[in-house]
Design an enzyme around this catalytic site. Structure first.
Site, PDB file in Angstrom:
ATOM      1  N   LYS A   1     -26.189  13.119 -64.695  1.00  0.00           N
ATOM      2  CA  LYS A   1     -27.198  13.718 -63.820  1.00  0.00           C
ATOM      3  C   LYS A   1     -26.479  14.645 -62.837  1.00  0.00           C
ATOM      4  O   LYS A   1     -25.900  14.200 -61.851  1.00  0.00           O
ATOM      5  CB  LYS A   1     -27.983  12.641 -63.074  1.00  0.00           C
ATOM      6  CG  LYS A   1     -29.146  13.191 -62.260  1.00  0.00           C
ATOM      7  CD  LYS A   1     -29.950  12.058 -61.633  1.00  0.00           C
ATOM      8  CE  LYS A   1     -31.133  12.610 -60.865  1.00  0.00           C
ATOM      9  NZ  LYS A   1     -30.711  13.420 -59.703  1.00  0.00           N
TER      10      LYS A   1
ATOM     11  N   CYS B   1     -45.513  13.737 -20.965  1.00  0.00           N
ATOM     12  CA  CYS B   1     -44.096  13.611 -21.324  1.00  0.00           C
ATOM     13  C   CYS B   1     -43.617  14.956 -21.870  1.00  0.00           C
ATOM     14  O   CYS B   1     -44.133  15.426 -22.888  1.00  0.00           O
ATOM     15  CB  CYS B   1     -43.906  12.517 -22.367  1.00  0.00           C
ATOM     16  SG  CYS B   1     -42.267  12.477 -23.119  1.00  0.00           S
TER      17      CYS B   1
ATOM     18  N   CYS C   1     -39.145   5.680 -21.210  1.00  0.00           N
ATOM     19  CA  CYS C   1     -38.835   6.874 -22.000  1.00  0.00           C
ATOM     20  C   CYS C   1     -37.636   7.595 -21.383  1.00  0.00           C
ATOM     21  O   CYS C   1     -37.486   7.613 -20.154  1.00  0.00           O
ATOM     22  CB  CYS C   1     -40.062   7.795 -22.007  1.00  0.00           C
ATOM     23  SG  CYS C   1     -39.808   9.364 -22.868  1.00  0.00           S
TER      24      CYS C   1
ATOM     25  N   ASP D   1     -34.287   7.529 -51.207  1.00  0.00           N
ATOM     26  CA  ASP D   1     -34.684   6.606 -52.276  1.00  0.00           C
ATOM     27  C   ASP D   1     -35.313   5.336 -51.711  1.00  0.00           C
ATOM     28  O   ASP D   1     -36.230   4.764 -52.316  1.00  0.00           O
ATOM     29  CB  ASP D   1     -33.481   6.245 -53.147  1.00  0.00           C
ATOM     30  CG  ASP D   1     -33.068   7.382 -54.077  1.00  0.00           C
ATOM     31  OD1 ASP D   1     -33.920   8.252 -54.348  1.00  0.00           O
ATOM     32  OD2 ASP D   1     -31.910   7.404 -54.517  1.00  0.00           O
TER      33      ASP D   1
END
Length: 777
Positions: free
Chosen positions: A130, A445, A415, A50
């Site tokens: 609902k 990578c 990384c 949402d």
């Protein structure tokens, strides 16, 4: 875990940033929809979904011209699974807009009143729980059940007739009288809590997933063994009216043999809506089944018809959602995940905790800036939040329970891959940093390379049967598959296949099936080929738009390579991505820089005064942005001249003008095909494939093969309707006017596009002329 959008307010985004984020939102939410609707294995909580949905709406409200055909605001659910026969609904199954507060519920009532132009007379509504289940549509003809389907993408669902027939709540024949000759009954398939414990708790995370998984079994006998229930609450296609109000319709459904929710209420006005919400909220823990909110519907059906629809949702209904559920747990670690584009996303590893009946151990932390903003530290007690699904979000730390040893989290500089390549924040051409950190190793990578391969074989791309992520990872680790073409080479390499036959977990049958699955995808539709390349920001819908426009892989590649050769230079992007400078302002700056002329201004005039005199089309926002960026006039003049000299060429503009593409996606395509190693990857792949042309458009209409531009306000149809109508007749719709445009349809308020068409001598017609031309005048 996906990259997370910018933390900027929507109003502070540049147009380029907004376009990029809307692309990300569309692709990310589409993947979540597939996981939720097709796989019955949601990847994010309702609350997090949402948040993304509302973020999308906020950006589109600020940038209405950037609303694309694959926008989440225009989509419903996800495409039907190929495991079941498709069923086209007689009337689309729409989704509802959401409200999250009393104020939004009151505003809904006020909008209804304004639209209907009512005075203070009361408006009646139904307030219905609902249900958190799986939507279904059941077609009856002459009172007999003939077909049942899931919602799917709202237009086409899955045929689950045999499974629905096993539900005792769904009558084989309608009872009583007064039912229409043909009617589609809509409702929700669900599991009660006791039924979930008995049938699905070990396999599924919650009752909703268990209900969906139970209904979508290929063997109806399995569905019959699950205690599925069904509440009826709506209808689709109907051959004749059968009620005047929603409440009367619910009573009719009950009389025909359906279960309707006994907690449904008929209320009046905004106070009635709020009271119904409070009542449902109190009843929720004692209902025995899951609800995640209350649905408000205008009761009078004639008023529903007048109110109609906006985008994918009815104006006459809204879903008031309950707040997310929360719990406390310990943050044990923060791990980094590297995505296909190199974006590095932090993931919280939690001490297991039950939230709303589901045990969760992982949560999203979005990005490094979010970690710093919330000051979340390893060892913290944190609040996690979910609303019925699997992966929650970390709301924040409980500071009073923070251990003394907890240190602020420092986002790594490298990384986590074995190469330890540097991480870099993305920056726009104007120098502004984004929240996204990316591994700079690109395809060197291994994390990025395997993610590219996983994308290539994913369901929406090549969808190679028998080659899942586990098998692909194993082949990658062995060095057999390093690029997409290697997959097809593997199917021809008997030495490797023999080795695979002897490996544990394989055998002759498995290898034969794998080889057949790979060979079956040597002929691939153009849109799947484009999507499978994994070009950043090129999602499924954009790939389809490109395929339909260019029709053949040769035409697409020619356009992509031409665009790569005519990309804008960095000087142009300084202005194109400058916060506060939109397309109109950019064109005004470039036009002035390409043909500057002397302007009389007082000696020592300010930067703003010079701008007003030199480029009068610039508004205050653009002028302030330019002054912040350049500070003094000489620097601005030099930068504007560089931008004019480095603007993209006509071929790039043609690619960006393809309807559903735009400048951001065009830039990504141009950058992709501007890299030699990407070109080599594509050429190697094409040597193994036959790319099938897109479906040929119609050729026997008055506008077949023509490129059409719609501009100005259309009064008799929406822009989407006009576009769909043109494409159905074999025309191509473009977003900008160029020498290749054949026809411009101009309504009131047409501006620069009309002027360009006139200057180029392109035929311009009115909306009425268009309707006459296509035979609908």
């Amino acid at each position: 875990m996906p990259d997370f959008p910018s933390a900027k307010p929507a109003a502070d985004l540049t147009e380029a940033e907004a376009a990029e984020e809307l692309t990300w939102l569309a692709d990310t939410m589409a993947a979540y929809d597939i996981a939720y609707y097709q796989d019955d294995a949601p990847k994010v909580s309702d609350a997090e979904y949402d948040v993304l949905k509302r973020r999308n709406a906020e950006i589109e409200a600020v940038f209405p011209d950037l609303v694309r055909e694959n926008s989440p605001s225009l989509k419903i659910g996800a495409a039907a699974s190929a495991q079941f026969s498709p069923v086209e609904h007689g009337v689309p199954m729409l989704s509802l807009d959401n409200a999250f507060s009393d104020e939004e519920a009151v505003e809904f009532e006020a909008r209804v009143r304004r639209f209907l132009r009512l005075d203070d007379s009361p408006i009646a509504y139904t307030a219905e729980p609902k249900i958190d289940g799986l939507s279904a549509s059941i077609r009856y003809e002459n009172g007999r059940l003939v077909r049942g389907a899931t919602r799917g993408d709202g237009r086409v669902g899955e045929d689950v007739t045999a499974n629905l027939r096993t539900l005792s709540d769904i009558p084989e024949r309608l009872a009583g009288s007064g039912w229409p000759e043909v009617i589609e009954i809509r409702g929700e398939v669900y599991l009660e809590h006791e039924g979930f414990k008995a049938a699905g708790q070990k396999t599924y995370a919650n009752p909703r997933n268990a209900a969906a998984g139970s209904l979508r079994q290929l063997d109806p006998k399995i569905s019959a063994q699950r205690p599925l229930r069904f509440f009826a609450y709506a209808w689709g296609l109907v051959s004749s009216p059968f009620a005047q109000t929603q409440w009367e319709a619910l009573e009719a459904l009950k009389a025909w043999g359906f279960q309707t929710n006994p907690q449904s209420r008929r209320v009046e006005g905004a106070d009635g809506l709020l009271d119904a919400y409070r009542e449902m909220e109190g009843l929720r823990p004692r209902l025995g089944f899951d609800i995640d909110g209350v649905v408000y519907k205008v009761d009078r059906l004639d008023w529903q018809q007048r109110l109609g629809f906006v985008s994918r949702s009815p104006r006459w209904a809204i879903a008031r959602k309950f707040p997310a559920e929360q719990a406390r747990t310990i943050l044990n670690a923060i791990d980094l995940q590297v995505g296909r584009t190199g974006a590095v996303t932090p993931v919280a590893r939690l001490a297991p905790v039950t939230v709303g009946g589901v045990v969760v151990e992982n949560a999203t932390l979005h990005n490094g800036d979010e970690i710093a903003r919330k000051d979340v530290r390893i060892g913290d007690t944190v609040i996690v939040q979910r609303a019925g699904d699997v992966i929650p979000q970390v709301v924040g730390p409980v500071l009073e329970e923070r251990p003394e040893s907890a240190e602020p989290y420092v986002f790594p500089d490298t990384c986590p891959c074995p190469l330890k390549t540097p991480l870099a924040r993305e920056t726009t051409a104007s120098g502004a940093e984004t929240v996204v950190r990316r591994c700079t190793g690109e395809l060197a990578c291994p994390f990025q390379r395997i993610e590219h391969l996983k994308h290539f074989v994913s369901r929406r791309a090549f969808d190679i049967e028998g080659l899942g992520e586990k098998q692909l990872q194993a082949f990658f680790d062995k060095g057999w598959v390093k690029e997409p073409a290697d997959i097809f080479r593997l199917a021809k390499d008997e030495a490797k296949l023999d080795e695979l036959r002897a490996a544990e977990g394989y055998g002759e049958t498995s290898v034969t099936n794998l080889k057949a699955g790979i060979d079956a995808k040597r002929a691939i539709p153009l849109d799947r080929f484009i999507y499978g390349l994994g070009v950043r920001h090129i999602g499924e819908t954009t790939s389809l738009a490109l395929a339909r426009h260019f029709e053949t892989v040769e035409s697409f590649l020619a356009a992509a390579r031409a665009a790569a050769a005519q990309r804008a230079g960095d000087g142009h992007e300084v202005f194109a991505q400058l916060d506060g400078v939109g397309p109109t302002a950019l064109e005004a700056i470039l036009g002035w820089a390409a043909a500057p002329h002397e302007v009389l201004v007082p000696e020592g005039a300010s930067f703003d005064t010079r701008l007003k005199a030199s480029i009068p089309k610039l508004n205050k926002t653009a002028r302030e942005a330019l002054e912040r960026r350049f500070e003094e006039w000489t620097s601005f003049e030099r930068a504007a001249a560089a931008a004019a000299a480095q603007r993209p060429g006509e071929d790039f503009g043609e690619l960006a003008a393809v309807d559903g593409v735009g400048p951001v996606a065009a830039r990504m395509i141009a950058e992709f095909f501007g890299e030699d190693h990407n070109e080599a990857t594509v050429e190697n792949l094409l040597a193994e494939l036959q790319v099938q042309p897109a479906e040929r458009p119609k050729t026997d209409t008055a506008v077949a093969g023509k490129t059409i531009v719609f501009t100005g306000a259309l009064e008799k149809m929406t822009r989407d309707e006009a576009k769909a109508q043109a494409e159905a007749l074999g025309a191509k719709v473009s977003g900008s006017v160029s020498k290749k445009t054949n026809l411009v349809v101009a309504g009131p308020g047409a501006g620069s596009k009309l002027k360009t068409a006139t200057d180029l001598g392109i035929e311009v017609i009115s909306e009425d002329d268009w309707l006459e031309l296509v035979g609908q005048g």
